[in-house]
Design a protein around this motif. Structure first.
Motif, PDB file in Angstrom:
ATOM      1  N   VAL A 125     -25.916  75.205  24.997  1.00 25.27           N
ATOM      2  CA  VAL A 125     -25.946  73.836  25.527  1.00 25.27           C
ATOM      3  C   VAL A 125     -25.238  73.783  26.881  1.00 25.27           C
ATOM      4  N   LEU A 126     -24.056  74.399  26.947  1.00 15.62           N
ATOM      5  CA  LEU A 126     -23.317  74.437  28.204  1.00 15.62           C
ATOM      6  C   LEU A 126     -24.113  75.151  29.294  1.00 15.62           C
ATOM      7  N   ARG A 127     -24.767  76.246  28.911  1.00 13.18           N
ATOM      8  CA  ARG A 127     -25.541  77.012  29.892  1.00 13.18           C
ATOM      9  C   ARG A 127     -26.635  76.149  30.511  1.00 13.18           C
ATOM     10  N   ASN A 128     -27.308  75.344  29.689  1.00 13.06           N
ATOM     11  CA  ASN A 128     -28.378  74.496  30.198  1.00 13.06           C
ATOM     12  C   ASN A 128     -27.844  73.430  31.154  1.00 13.06           C
ATOM     13  N   VAL A 129     -26.681  72.851  30.801  1.00  9.74           N
ATOM     14  CA  VAL A 129     -26.083  71.852  31.690  1.00  9.74           C
ATOM     15  C   VAL A 129     -25.624  72.512  32.990  1.00  9.74           C
ATOM     16  N   ILE A 130     -25.023  73.702  32.867  1.00  9.92           N
ATOM     17  CA  ILE A 130     -24.547  74.428  34.042  1.00  9.92           C
ATOM     18  C   ILE A 130     -25.717  74.801  34.959  1.00  9.92           C
ATOM     19  N   LEU A 131     -26.843  75.213  34.361  1.00 10.85           N
ATOM     20  CA  LEU A 131     -28.029  75.550  35.153  1.00 10.85           C
ATOM     21  C   LEU A 131     -28.469  74.361  35.997  1.00 10.85           C
TER      22      LEU A 131
END
Length: 329
Positions: A125-131
């Motif tokens: 989830v964090l990775r998607n927001v960071i992307l």
């Protein structure tokens, strides 16, 4: 996958990785030609990466196709005779990509994952927001950040909400690949978070590097401590993490920030990352240089280094490191 706008019938496909200077130069050249560019990040699509290597026999990026015609890498594109380049431009403009054109990633239905306490789920989830934040506020080379604009983005507020949950995650259940991807992504995002919330470091001693249980030399080309001298910022997935890190190392060594060769003086100049963490790369100059050679992409630069090492008496030195903050303003 990103596509440039154009009314052309076909497409140019560029297989690249984020932050690769050769990839950026190639895409800039193609966009100036007004061509529709399908940019495929091979770090995010393992199956496509494997297929492209089968088609080209190359591990280096970028790999460029005009419809179904393989041009090669950035150097091949830049050195192409004007009449040949014009022929390929017309091909893309007038004819659609054939059925046997190089592969594109299968479009997947996006969804929002749950925000439970599991480290793997929270990491994704964090990775998607960071992307999303990286796409909006990171420079094209992945090395500079527009901190002011990022702080005002609603996605950053969402990221902060998720980051609070990091204190509750259980990491022992993660495998090696999941743990590598988790810590690299979290490290880079928390450096940005810290710069926004606490201000920029006043000196080099306020910067820290993440330690993992076992030596992982390739992480040095994935971690970014917020300085201009660091490798580009991007995110990683557990699936194919070793291949992604290998590609990041190849891109870093292909750039003059990572390695510069002076054949006339028999000198190899490396980033100071290799000096500070020499023990991770073998501990001696000789083992370090062999490691660098083994992790370079096939290129004239690698051939030059091979010749220098074969001749012997190589002089090793280290490049100045730019500790200034990677703020884009």
């Amino acid at each position: 996958m990103a596509q440039g706008g154009s009314s052309a019938a076909g497409r140019v496909t560029v297989y690249s990785v984020t932050g690769c200077p050769r990839c950026l130069q190639a895409k800039s050249t193609l966009h100036k030609l007004g061509l529709p560019v399908c940019d495929v990040d091979v770090n995010q699509h393992a199956a496509v990466r494997a297929r492209v290597r089968e088609l080209t026999g190359c591990t280096a990026v970028p790999q460029i196709f005009f419809n179904g015609v393989h041009v090669g890498g950035n150097e091949d594109l830049q050195k192409m005779p004007p009449e040949e380049l014009q022929r390929l431009v017309l091909l893309v403009q007038e004819k659609p990509a054939p059925p046997d054109a190089p592969p594109l990633p299968e479009e997947r239905i996006s969804h929002t994952a749950g925000t439970g306490d599991g480290a793997s789920e929270l990491s994704e989830v964090l990775r998607n927001v960071i992307l999303k934040l990286y796409a909006d506020h990171l420079s094209t080379d992945g090395k500079r950040v527009d901190y002011k604009a990022m702080s005002q983005n609603s996605s950053f507020r969402r990221y902060c909400e998720l980051a609070v949950q990091l204190q509750r995650v259980e990491l022992m259940s993660l495998g090696r690949e999941e743990r590598l991807a988790f810590f690299i992504n979290i490290y880079n995002s928390l450096v940005i978070h810290g710069n926004l919330r606490l201000g920029f470091p006043k000196n080099v001693w306020q910067r820290y590097r993440l330690a993992l249980p076992d030596p992982e030399p390739l992480i040095h080309f994935a971690l970014n401590c917020g300085a201009k001298g660091c490798p580009p910022i991007k995110t990683y997935t557990p699936q194919g993490i070793d291949s992604q890190l290998r590609t990041a190392a190849e891109a870093f060594l292909g750039n003059d920030d990572g390695c510069v060769l002076d054949p006339g003086r028999g000198e190899v100049k490396l980033s100071r990352i290799f000096k500070w963490y020499k023990v991770d790369f073998g501990g001696t100059d000789e083992k370090l240089l062999v490691w660098v050679l083994d992790h370079m992409a096939e290129s004239p630069k690698k051939s030059c280094l091979q010749s220098l090492l074969s001749a012997g008496n190589v002089r090793l030195s280290f490049l100045p490191y730019d500790w200034s903050t990677n703020c884009s303003h």
